[in-house]
Design an enzyme around this catalytic site. Structure first.
Site, short mmCIF file in Angstrom:
data_model
loop_
_atom_site.label_atom_id
_atom_site.label_comp_id
_atom_site.label_asym_id
_atom_site.label_seq_id
_atom_site.Cartn_x
_atom_site.Cartn_y
_atom_site.Cartn_z
CB SER A 119 -30.30 23.26 52.66
OG SER A 119 -30.83 24.27 51.87
CD GLU A 152 -35.42 16.31 50.06
OE1 GLU A 152 -34.74 15.39 49.59
OE2 GLU A 152 -34.91 17.23 50.75
#
Ligand code: CAA
Ligand code: NAD
Length: 292
Positions: A119, A152
């Protein structure tokens, strides 16, 4: 290069979702957990989510069984050695991730692509510690993985075009929409989302409003699907604290600094939904806002 054989390290909240979408897309999946208890919990998470899809009429029972049959659950790290790509979804710690990739680097052939679901760490910090930085990419999925459409895809300055394209094609194959992000801590989403979640906790600390009312404000006032404190409980407050500390370490900006209340909740083991309590009680009677 087409990704057929997928390895996943970690079968927690995110790893179990990555395993599920990969198996549903027809990939052969091997997932590794640290011990038998964690493996059993991960297996139960994957099964429960597939059962839920069947109950909702989104998947037929035969497709669920086929997906489950494509998954091998193991505690052996070496069982990931023959994979086309290994996706890491373990605890948000650079040391832990580097130890894992260090081992895999020794057992996987040169062609194996390494991907991290981190993350907030930079992919470069993991890639640089291996012998294959050109075959290392970020693949950042969102929680809950079976539902959220975004991935992503993160390229470092040395990620090869082939690696980036194989990872993007894999994201599309598992039903996701890839966007390209530069390798900065927090990529695109968490640069915006993390300060928002931390600010909601700061509001609570200042007594601006109750847990329930802060969440109500953002769902009813802004149309968000869940309020920030509920979302924190979904993400995992332990993970949120790791992420805040990493992003604060990177940018030294106050908006990434972990609020003391977040540290206290984590110290007490109140990690959110996965441990049954965070800002809310998530046992079957919940969610009920708790005293903080
Ligand atoms: N697994 C599989 N499917 C799930 C699920 C899960 N854990 N949770 C919900 N669903 C499915 C449901 O089956 C349902 O599907 P249908 O509409 O086809 O029936 C759909 O999602 C909606 O679920 P519900 O009606 O039960 O509940 P909801 O409307 O409140 O939606 C939600 C649930 C999709 C989670 C929604 O609340 C939401 O979008 N929340 C925000 C999630 C979010 O912001 N995620 C990003 C977290 S940050 C992150 O991931 C990055 C990081 O690095 C920390
Ligand atoms: P989690 O705590 O639910 O699961 C982590 C799992 O990894 C645990 O089951 C643990 O036993 C296992 N594990 C630890 N070391 C391991 C190892 N060496 N090999 C195999 N398994 C190991 O955490 P999570 O929420 O799934 O997060 C995993 C990663 O995904 C973190 O990097 C996190 O930042 C990232 N991420 C989390 C979210 C989120 O909303 N929770 C969203 C996107 C990305």
């Amino acid at each position: 290069m087409e990704i057929e054989k997928v390895g996943v390290a970690g079968c927690g909240l995110m790893g179990s979702g990555i395993v599920e979408v990969s198996a549903k897309a027809g990939c052969d999946v091997v997932v590794r957990e640290i011990d038998e208890d964690a493996l059993a919990a991960g297996r139960a998470r994957v099964s429960k989510s597939l059962d839920r899809a069947v109950a909702k009429g989104k998947l037929d029972a035969a497709a669920r069984d086929e997906a489950l049959a494509r998954i091998t659950f193991t505690t052996s790290l070496d069982a990931l050695a023959d994979r086309d790509m290994v996706i890491e979804a373990i605890v948000e710690s650079l040391d832990a991730k580097n130890e894992l990739f260090g081992h895999l680097d020794g057992v996987c052939p040169d062609e194996t692509i390494f991907a991290s679901n981190t993350s907030s760490l930079t992919v470069t910090d993991m890639a640089a510690a291996t012998s294959r930085p050109d075959r290392f990419v970020g693949l950042h999925f969102f929680n809950p993985v079976p539902v959220m459409k975004l991935v992503e895809v993160v390229r470092t300055i040395v990620t090869s075009r082939e690696t980036f394209e194989a990872a993007s094609a894999f994201a599309r194959r598992v039903g996701k929409v890839p966007i390209t992000a530069r390798d900065n801590s927090g990529f695109v989403v968490n640069l915006l989302l993390v300060p928002y979640l931390l600010d909601a906790i700061r509001q609570l600390e200042r007594g601006v409003a109750s847990v329930e009312d802060i969440d109500r404000a953002m769902t009813l006032g802004c149309g968000y699907p869940m309020g920030p404190l509920t979302l924190g409980d979904f993400v995992g407050l332990d993970t949120l604290l790791h992420v805040a500390d990493i992003m604060y370490g990177e940018y030294r900006e106050e908006r990434y600094a972990a609020p003391p209340l977040l540290k206290r909740l984590v110290a007490m083991g109140r990690y959110g939904r996965k441990t049954g309590a965070g800002f809310y009680d998530w046992t079957p009677t919940g969610p009920v806002p708790l005293e903080v």
